[in-house]
Motif scaffolding. Structure first.
Motif, PDB file in Angstrom:
ATOM      1  N   ASP A  54      -5.574  -1.966  -3.784  1.00  0.00           N
ATOM      2  CA  ASP A  54      -4.746  -2.003  -2.534  1.00  0.00           C
ATOM      3  C   ASP A  54      -3.269  -2.687  -2.759  1.00  0.00           C
ATOM      4  OD1 ASP A  54      -6.551  -1.765  -1.146  1.00  0.00           O
ATOM      5  OD2 ASP A  54      -7.280  -3.430  -0.428  1.00  0.00           O
ATOM      6  N   PHE A  55      -2.674  -3.847  -3.497  1.00  0.00           N
ATOM      7  CA  PHE A  55      -1.686  -4.280  -3.641  1.00  0.00           C
ATOM      8  C   PHE A  55      -0.901  -2.938  -4.867  1.00  0.00           C
ATOM      9  CE2 PHE A  55      -3.295  -7.557  -0.975  1.00  0.00           C
ATOM     10  CZ  PHE A  55      -2.140  -8.370  -0.753  1.00  0.00           C
ATOM     11  N   MET A  56      -1.301  -2.917  -5.558  1.00  0.00           N
ATOM     12  CA  MET A  56      -0.381  -1.666  -6.746  1.00  0.00           C
ATOM     13  C   MET A  56      -0.710   0.330  -6.027  1.00  0.00           C
ATOM     14  SD  MET A  56       0.311  -4.296  -8.441  1.00  0.00           S
ATOM     15  CE  MET A  56       0.716  -3.485 -10.028  1.00  0.00           C
ATOM     16  N   HIS A  57      -1.006   0.307  -4.893  1.00  0.00           N
ATOM     17  CA  HIS A  57      -0.655   1.830  -4.611  1.00  0.00           C
ATOM     18  C   HIS A  57       0.911   1.287  -4.207  1.00  0.00           C
ATOM     19  CE1 HIS A  57      -1.928   4.680  -1.765  1.00  0.00           C
ATOM     20  NE2 HIS A  57      -2.382   4.920  -2.105  1.00  0.00           N
ATOM     21  N   PRO A  58       1.484   3.508  -4.984  1.00  0.00           N
ATOM     22  CA  PRO A  58       2.361   3.582  -4.603  1.00  0.00           C
ATOM     23  C   PRO A  58       3.115   3.742  -3.192  1.00  0.00           C
ATOM     24  CG  PRO A  58       1.390   5.498  -5.568  1.00  0.00           C
ATOM     25  CD  PRO A  58       0.165   3.917  -5.174  1.00  0.00           C
ATOM     26  N   ARG A  59       2.203   3.645  -2.046  1.00  0.00           N
ATOM     27  CA  ARG A  59       2.707   3.653  -0.723  1.00  0.00           C
ATOM     28  C   ARG A  59       2.780   1.816  -0.223  1.00  0.00           C
ATOM     29  NH1 ARG A  59      -1.434   4.548   4.306  1.00  0.00           N
ATOM     30  NH2 ARG A  59       0.357   3.690   6.689  1.00  0.00           N
ATOM     31  N   MET A  60       1.775   1.235  -1.485  1.00  0.00           N
ATOM     32  CA  MET A  60       2.653   0.157  -0.592  1.00  0.00           C
ATOM     33  C   MET A  60       3.746  -1.049  -2.015  1.00  0.00           C
ATOM     34  SD  MET A  60       1.196  -3.243   0.827  1.00  0.00           S
ATOM     35  CE  MET A  60      -0.558  -3.317   0.861  1.00  0.00           C
ATOM     36  N   GLN A  61       3.556  -0.265  -2.991  1.00  0.00           N
ATOM     37  CA  GLN A  61       4.752  -0.841  -3.242  1.00  0.00           C
ATOM     38  C   GLN A  61       6.424  -0.532  -3.319  1.00  0.00           C
ATOM     39  OE1 GLN A  61       4.894  -3.339  -6.412  1.00  0.00           O
ATOM     40  NE2 GLN A  61       2.950  -3.042  -6.483  1.00  0.00           N
ATOM     41  N   GLY A  62       6.228   1.210  -2.287  1.00  0.00           N
ATOM     42  CA  GLY A  62       7.247   1.682  -1.942  1.00  0.00           C
ATOM     43  C   GLY A  62       7.832   1.178  -0.636  1.00  0.00           C
ATOM     44  N   ASN A  63       6.900   0.165   0.247  1.00  0.00           N
ATOM     45  CA  ASN A  63       7.672   0.210   1.189  1.00  0.00           C
ATOM     46  C   ASN A  63       6.831  -1.554   1.400  1.00  0.00           C
ATOM     47  OD1 ASN A  63       7.402  -0.769   3.995  1.00  0.00           O
ATOM     48  ND2 ASN A  63       6.321   0.959   4.496  1.00  0.00           N
ATOM     49  N   VAL A  64       8.426  -2.526   1.641  1.00  0.00           N
ATOM     50  CA  VAL A  64       8.513  -3.560   1.969  1.00  0.00           C
ATOM     51  C   VAL A  64       8.220  -4.814   3.189  1.00  0.00           C
ATOM     52  CG1 VAL A  64      10.393  -6.083   1.772  1.00  0.00           C
ATOM     53  CG2 VAL A  64      10.734  -3.705   0.327  1.00  0.00           C
ATOM     54  N   LYS A  65       7.843  -3.876   4.312  1.00  0.00           N
ATOM     55  CA  LYS A  65       7.760  -4.390   5.237  1.00  0.00           C
ATOM     56  C   LYS A  65       5.979  -4.402   5.452  1.00  0.00           C
ATOM     57  CE  LYS A  65       9.154  -3.885   9.676  1.00  0.00           C
ATOM     58  NZ  LYS A  65       9.642  -2.862  10.333  1.00  0.00           N
ATOM     59  N   LEU A  66       5.258  -3.317   4.681  1.00  0.00           N
ATOM     60  CA  LEU A  66       3.938  -2.795   4.565  1.00  0.00           C
ATOM     61  C   LEU A  66       3.758  -4.546   2.979  1.00  0.00           C
ATOM     62  CD1 LEU A  66       1.500  -1.389   5.198  1.00  0.00           C
ATOM     63  CD2 LEU A  66       1.955   0.188   3.479  1.00  0.00           C
ATOM     64  N   HIS A  67       4.380  -4.364   2.302  1.00  0.00           N
ATOM     65  CA  HIS A  67       3.595  -5.184   1.247  1.00  0.00           C
ATOM     66  C   HIS A  67       3.875  -6.855   2.039  1.00  0.00           C
ATOM     67  CE1 HIS A  67       2.712  -6.167  -2.842  1.00  0.00           C
ATOM     68  NE2 HIS A  67       4.186  -7.226  -2.944  1.00  0.00           N
ATOM     69  N   LEU A  68       4.570  -7.153   2.470  1.00  0.00           N
ATOM     70  CA  LEU A  68       4.869  -8.493   3.190  1.00  0.00           C
ATOM     71  C   LEU A  68       4.057  -8.635   5.217  1.00  0.00           C
ATOM     72  CD1 LEU A  68       6.014 -11.221   3.308  1.00  0.00           C
ATOM     73  CD2 LEU A  68       8.065 -10.322   5.552  1.00  0.00           C
ATOM     74  N   GLY A  69       3.377  -7.304   5.140  1.00  0.00           N
ATOM     75  CA  GLY A  69       2.288  -7.614   5.856  1.00  0.00           C
ATOM     76  C   GLY A  69       1.203  -7.765   5.897  1.00  0.00           C
ATOM     77  N   ALA A  70       0.293  -7.216   4.240  1.00  0.00           N
ATOM     78  CA  ALA A  70      -0.423  -7.634   3.558  1.00  0.00           C
ATOM     79  C   ALA A  70      -0.532  -8.527   2.850  1.00  0.00           C
ATOM     80  CB  ALA A  70      -0.733  -6.726   2.314  1.00  0.00           C
ATOM     81  N   ASN A  71       0.361  -8.757   2.959  1.00  0.00           N
ATOM     82  CA  ASN A  71       0.522 -10.727   1.954  1.00  0.00           C
ATOM     83  C   ASN A  71       0.411 -11.321   3.017  1.00  0.00           C
ATOM     84  OD1 ASN A  71       0.951 -10.139  -0.652  1.00  0.00           O
ATOM     85  ND2 ASN A  71       2.780  -9.945  -0.553  1.00  0.00           N
ATOM     86  N   VAL A  72       0.780 -11.181   4.496  1.00  0.00           N
ATOM     87  CA  VAL A  72       0.624 -12.467   5.510  1.00  0.00           C
ATOM     88  C   VAL A  72      -0.471 -12.436   6.333  1.00  0.00           C
ATOM     89  CG1 VAL A  72       2.055 -13.175   8.190  1.00  0.00           C
ATOM     90  CG2 VAL A  72       2.736 -13.099   5.852  1.00  0.00           C
ATOM     91  N   SER A  73      -1.058 -11.157   6.001  1.00  0.00           N
ATOM     92  CA  SER A  73      -2.720 -11.039   6.627  1.00  0.00           C
ATOM     93  C   SER A  73      -3.462 -11.649   6.024  1.00  0.00           C
ATOM     94  CB  SER A  73      -2.477  -9.432   6.244  1.00  0.00           C
ATOM     95  OG  SER A  73      -2.603  -8.916   7.895  1.00  0.00           O
ATOM     96  N   LEU A  74      -3.035 -11.505   4.292  1.00  0.00           N
ATOM     97  CA  LEU A  74      -3.950 -12.190   3.101  1.00  0.00           C
ATOM     98  C   LEU A  74      -3.490 -13.821   3.393  1.00  0.00           C
ATOM     99  CD1 LEU A  74      -5.415 -12.336   0.685  1.00  0.00           C
ATOM    100  CD2 LEU A  74      -4.035 -12.073  -0.381  1.00  0.00           C
ATOM    101  N   LEU A  75      -3.107 -14.365   3.176  1.00  0.00           N
ATOM    102  CA  LEU A  75      -2.572 -15.388   3.922  1.00  0.00           C
ATOM    103  C   LEU A  75      -3.317 -15.841   5.097  1.00  0.00           C
ATOM    104  CD1 LEU A  75       0.989 -16.316   2.415  1.00  0.00           C
ATOM    105  CD2 LEU A  75      -1.591 -16.677   1.358  1.00  0.00           C
ATOM    106  N   ILE A  76      -3.211 -15.105   6.004  1.00  0.00           N
ATOM    107  CA  ILE A  76      -3.593 -15.721   7.538  1.00  0.00           C
ATOM    108  C   ILE A  76      -5.417 -15.276   7.395  1.00  0.00           C
ATOM    109  CG2 ILE A  76      -4.446 -15.260  10.188  1.00  0.00           C
ATOM    110  CD1 ILE A  76      -1.539 -14.427   9.575  1.00  0.00           C
ATOM    111  N   GLY A  77      -6.183 -14.551   6.515  1.00  0.00           N
ATOM    112  CA  GLY A  77      -7.482 -14.214   6.672  1.00  0.00           C
ATOM    113  C   GLY A  77      -8.175 -15.564   5.447  1.00  0.00           C
ATOM    114  N   ALA A  78      -7.479 -16.212   4.228  1.00  0.00           N
ATOM    115  CA  ALA A  78      -8.022 -17.423   3.383  1.00  0.00           C
ATOM    116  C   ALA A  78      -7.872 -18.260   4.398  1.00  0.00           C
ATOM    117  CB  ALA A  78      -7.074 -17.412   2.775  1.00  0.00           C
ATOM    118  N   GLY A  79      -6.404 -18.813   5.183  1.00  0.00           N
ATOM    119  CA  GLY A  79      -6.839 -19.853   5.907  1.00  0.00           C
ATOM    120  C   GLY A  79      -7.471 -19.707   6.822  1.00  0.00           C
TER     121      GLY A  79
END
Length: 80
Positions: free
Chosen positions: A46-71
Motif C-alpha cells: 500500500d505504501f509503495m504504490h505509485p498513487r501513494m508515492q505521488g500524493n503527499v496528502k494521501l501519504h500523510l493521511g495513511a501514516n496518521v491513520s496507521l498511528l491512530i489504528g495502532a493506538g
C-alpha cells in the motif's frame, strides 16, 4: 489422590520459575517478530504504490491513520 505419577516424579517434571520466565520472554519476542513481519508485508504494497508515492496528502493521511489504528489497538489490548 489417585494418579499415576508419584510426587517425586511430578516435582522433577515441573520446570523452575526461571525457565518459565525465559520461555515467556522468548515466546513474546518471536510473536513480536511475526507480527512485525506481517505488518510490513501487508502495508508495504500500500505504501509503495505509485498513487501513494505521488500524493503527499494521501501519504500523510495513511501514516496518521496507521498511528491512530495502532493506538486504538493498544487501548483495546489494555482491556483484554
Amino acid at each position: 489422590m489417585n494418579d499415576c505419577f508419584s510426587p517425586s516424579i511430578r516435582h522433577s517434571l515441573s520446570p523452575p520459575p526461571t525457565a518459565l520466565i525465559v520461555e515467556g520472554i522468548l515466546d513474546s519476542a518471536s510473536a513480536g517478530i511475526l507480527i512485525y513481519m506481517a505488518l510490513v508485508d501487508c502495508l508495504a504494497a500500500d505504501f509503495m504504490h505509485p498513487r501513494m508515492q505521488g500524493n503527499v496528502k494521501l501519504h500523510l493521511g495513511a501514516n496518521v491513520s496507521l498511528l491512530i489504528g495502532a493506538g486504538l489497538m493498544s487501548l483495546i489490548a489494555k482491556w483484554a
